[in-house]
Write an enzyme that holds these catalytic residues in place. Structure first.
Site, PDB file in Angstrom:
ATOM      1  N   LYS A   1       0.859  -1.199   0.000  1.00 31.96           N
ATOM      2  CA  LYS A   1       0.000   0.000   0.000  1.00 31.96           C
ATOM      3  C   LYS A   1       0.890   1.243   0.000  1.00 31.96           C
ATOM      4  O   LYS A   1       1.052   1.933   1.015  1.00 31.96           O
ATOM      5  CB  LYS A   1      -0.958  -0.026   1.203  1.00 31.96           C
TER       6      LYS A   1
HETATM    7  N1  PMP Z   1      -8.107  -0.862  -2.984  1.00 30.69           N
HETATM    8  C1  PMP Z   1      -7.417   0.291  -2.895  1.00 30.69           C
HETATM    9  C2  PMP Z   1      -6.560   0.702  -4.026  1.00 30.69           C
HETATM   10  C3  PMP Z   1      -7.507   1.077  -1.733  1.00 30.69           C
HETATM   11  O1  PMP Z   1      -6.829   2.214  -1.642  1.00 30.69           O
HETATM   12  C4  PMP Z   1      -8.351   0.656  -0.689  1.00 30.69           C
HETATM   13  C5  PMP Z   1      -8.492   1.505   0.547  1.00 30.69           C
HETATM   14  N2  PMP Z   1      -7.510   1.214   1.501  1.00 30.69           N
HETATM   15  C6  PMP Z   1      -9.034  -0.553  -0.812  1.00 30.69           C
HETATM   16  C7  PMP Z   1      -8.899  -1.293  -1.976  1.00 30.69           C
HETATM   17  C8  PMP Z   1      -9.868  -1.091   0.315  1.00 30.69           C
HETATM   18  O2  PMP Z   1      -9.008  -1.597   1.293  1.00 30.69           O
HETATM   19  P1  PMP Z   1      -9.447  -1.625   2.831  1.00 30.69           P
HETATM   20  O3  PMP Z   1     -10.755  -2.310   2.863  1.00 30.69           O
HETATM   21  O4  PMP Z   1      -8.397  -2.420   3.498  1.00 30.69           O
HETATM   22  O5  PMP Z   1      -9.519  -0.221   3.267  1.00 30.69           O
END
Ligand code: PMP
Length: 319
Positions: free
Chosen positions: A168
């Protein structure tokens, strides 16, 4: 406050931020312009939510351990080592919310980053590696009720061979910027991205579920998605609360046009219904019934209104 770096009329969203082990005034949470975080996008982050429960007068942080695990997994892949443990960061998150005296929903960013130093090195003696946290109030937007209009982007989702979505990294959000700007300029609310094989991947900041003929489907974790914590949460909730098995499989573009329901999910996006794709209505163009049901179960769980899921939540007050 100097106006440099801020748009006109900007007001500080919170009093304190946490920066490398200290609480500082929000405006003092700074990194140098020559830091690698700034010059190379060499930083990673987690978006975390805290939900206010009015009856209990309590602020609950949602799935913090899972977020910190993913942060440390991202750091492992980048060989980024910070002088803080998961426990240190968890304590800082709780204390930051407490210090800001939030009595409302809040959105946090927990970042770790390469600061000033040798561009090629991952040795703490050669390059600074640190962490910082911000928290801001985040009321629920009306689109959670009304839904959004999406297009399929002509930009491609990044891939594990080029820029792994599983890390991330702030740099991953460059395609997010391109696809979102394109969508907005063309009059849509949001883009949906296909991967290099033309399969549905995800939205710029969220994962995606569709419902076709009563079957709930979400792309695979190998379809260039971020391994979303909300997606995993919803797979559980569909099974345990709605008695509906959700299937993980590849999704073709044209299935989006035929889906009865579509919604995005993510920490920031929560559960956002999609009511049209490329101007074709999803189902009858109104938010679908499974979407409404999963929203209701999810929001009760994250706000601490379902005892069964209190184990997902970390309280901020009265500890
Ligand atoms: N995909 C992307 C590219 C994101 O930025 C996010 C947000 N964090 C998500 C999916 C969803 O992930 P999460 O449920 O862990 O927030």
């Amino acid at each position: 406050m100097s106006s440099k770096g801020y748009p006109p009329g900007f007001t500080v969203p919170a009093e304190y931020a946490w920066m490398d082990g200290e609480f500082v005034h929000w405006t003092q949470a700074r990194v140098h312009v020559s830091s690698l975080a700034f010059t190379q996008g060499a930083s990673i982050f987690e978006g975390v939510r805290a939900y206010w429960n009015n009856e209990e007068e309590q602020l609950y942080i949602l799935k913090l351990d899972e977020h910190l695990d993913r942060l440390f997994n991202s750091m492992k892949m980048l060989r980024l080592t910070i002088p803080f443990s998961k426990q240190d960061l968890a304590k800082a998150v709780v204390e930051l919310l407490f210090k800001n005296e939030f009595r409302e929903d809040a959105y946090l960013r927990v970042n770790s980053y390469f600061g000033v130093g040798d561009r090629q090195s991952v040795d703490p003696a050669q390059v600074y590696m640190g962490a910082c946290i911000t928290a801001v109030p985040s009321p629920q937007p009306p689109i959670i009720e009304s839904g959004i209009h999406c297009c399929i982007s002509s930009w491609e989702r990044i891939s594990d061979r080029v820029q792994p979505p599983r890390i991330k990294a702030a740099a991953n959000y460059f395609t997010v910027r391109l696809s979102t700007i394109q969508a907005r300029v063309d009059g849509y609310d949001e883009a949906l991205l296909l991967n290099h094989e033309g399969r549905v991947s995800e939205a710029p900041n969220a994962c995606l579920f569709i419902v076709r003929n009563g079957v709930v489907i979400t792309p695979l974790i190998t379809n260039n998605i971020l391994e979303s914590i909300t997606r995993a949460t919803l797979l559980n909730l569909f099974q345990d609360e709605l008695d509906t098995e959700a299937t993980e499989r590849e999704i073709d573009r044209t299935e989006l046009y035929l889906a009865d329901e579509i919604f995005l999910c993510g920490t920031g996006r929560e559960i956002t219904p999609v009511v049209s794709v490329d101007r074709l209505p999803v189902g009858d163009g109104r938010v679908g019934s499974l979407t409404r049901r999963i929203q209701s179960v999810y929001f009760d769980a994250v706000r601490g209104k379902n005892e069964k899921y209190k184990r997902w939540l970390l309280p901020v007050y009265g500890r």
